[in-house]
Design a protein around this motif. Structure first.
Motif, mmCIF file in Angstrom:
data_model
loop_
_atom_site.group_PDB
_atom_site.id
_atom_site.type_symbol
_atom_site.label_atom_id
_atom_site.label_comp_id
_atom_site.label_asym_id
_atom_site.label_seq_id
_atom_site.Cartn_x
_atom_site.Cartn_y
_atom_site.Cartn_z
ATOM 1 N N ASN A 1 55.804 60.974 51.197
ATOM 2 C CA ASN A 1 54.764 61.512 52.082
ATOM 3 C C ASN A 1 55.208 62.822 52.721
ATOM 4 N N GLU A 2 56.460 62.918 53.099
ATOM 5 C CA GLU A 2 56.979 64.144 53.708
ATOM 6 C C GLU A 2 57.021 65.282 52.683
ATOM 7 N N LEU A 3 57.501 64.984 51.482
ATOM 8 C CA LEU A 3 57.597 66.017 50.450
ATOM 9 C C LEU A 3 56.212 66.511 50.026
ATOM 10 N N THR A 4 55.264 65.613 49.899
ATOM 11 C CA THR A 4 53.925 66.025 49.472
ATOM 12 C C THR A 4 53.128 66.631 50.623
ATOM 13 N N GLY A 5 53.201 66.024 51.790
ATOM 14 C CA GLY A 5 52.418 66.488 52.925
ATOM 15 C C GLY A 5 52.930 67.765 53.549
ATOM 16 N N GLY B 1 64.000 50.350 46.931
ATOM 17 C CA GLY B 1 63.005 51.225 47.535
ATOM 18 C C GLY B 1 63.576 52.328 48.397
ATOM 19 N N MET B 2 64.896 52.392 48.520
ATOM 20 C CA MET B 2 65.531 53.446 49.308
ATOM 21 C C MET B 2 65.615 54.714 48.453
ATOM 22 N N LEU C 1 62.225 60.367 59.509
ATOM 23 C CA LEU C 1 61.876 59.677 58.284
ATOM 24 C C LEU C 1 63.083 59.359 57.419
ATOM 25 N N ILE C 2 64.171 60.066 57.646
ATOM 26 C CA ILE C 2 65.363 59.894 56.831
ATOM 27 C C ILE C 2 66.493 59.435 57.736
ATOM 28 N N THR C 3 67.301 58.535 57.221
ATOM 29 C CA THR C 3 68.444 58.055 57.988
ATOM 30 C C THR C 3 69.683 58.092 57.115
ATOM 31 N N CYS D 1 68.638 59.514 53.412
ATOM 32 C CA CYS D 1 67.847 58.540 52.677
ATOM 33 C C CYS D 1 66.800 57.907 53.584
ATOM 34 N N GLY D 2 65.781 57.344 52.985
ATOM 35 C CA GLY D 2 64.746 56.630 53.712
ATOM 36 C C GLY D 2 63.895 55.838 52.743
ATOM 37 N N GLN D 3 62.945 55.087 53.271
ATOM 38 C CA GLN D 3 62.034 54.344 52.405
ATOM 39 C C GLN D 3 61.231 55.330 51.563
ATOM 40 N N ARG D 4 61.044 55.018 50.291
ATOM 41 C CA ARG D 4 60.430 55.937 49.346
ATOM 42 C C ARG D 4 59.087 56.467 49.833
#
Length: 101
Positions: free
Chosen positions: A36-40, A78-79, A13-15, A28-31
């Motif tokens: 989603n990763e932080l919440t999920g 959006g990054m 998810l992050i690049t 970094c990655g698309q917001r």
């Protein structure tokens, strides 16, 4: 912190992105994917936010259950980049000017 950031990165998810010298090698990655990763995965929710230089949004994500926290910065494109993460988050009541913390 590095273990958690690495697990997000390995999830794809992050690049690494090309950023100015002071921000190189950040994850970094698309917001939407980062949030989603932080919440999920970590149960973190936004607890605070503010507007920074160059119209970037700074957010603090916190999990009340586990005490983990993450600070992100999102650019107008959006990054979203992970700036810091850790454990044992605690809130504090405001302290009157001149008093010791």
């Amino acid at each position: 912190m590095m273990k958690r950031i690495a697990s997000i990165a390995f999830a794809g998810l992050i690049t690494f992105v090309a950023l100015p010298a002071e921000a190189q090698n950040m994850l970094c990655g698309q917001r939407e994917m980062v949030v989603n990763e932080l919440t999920g995965r970590y149960g973190e929710e936004v607890r605070g936010m503010g507007l920074a230089h160059q119209n970037r949004i700074v957010e603090v994500f916190v999990s009340e259950e586990t005490g983990t926290w993450t600070i992100t910065v999102t650019s107008p494109n959006g990054m979203t980049c992970l700036m810091a993460a850790g454990q044992h988050f605690a809130t504090m009541d405001p302290v009157a000017a001149g008093e010791d913390l």
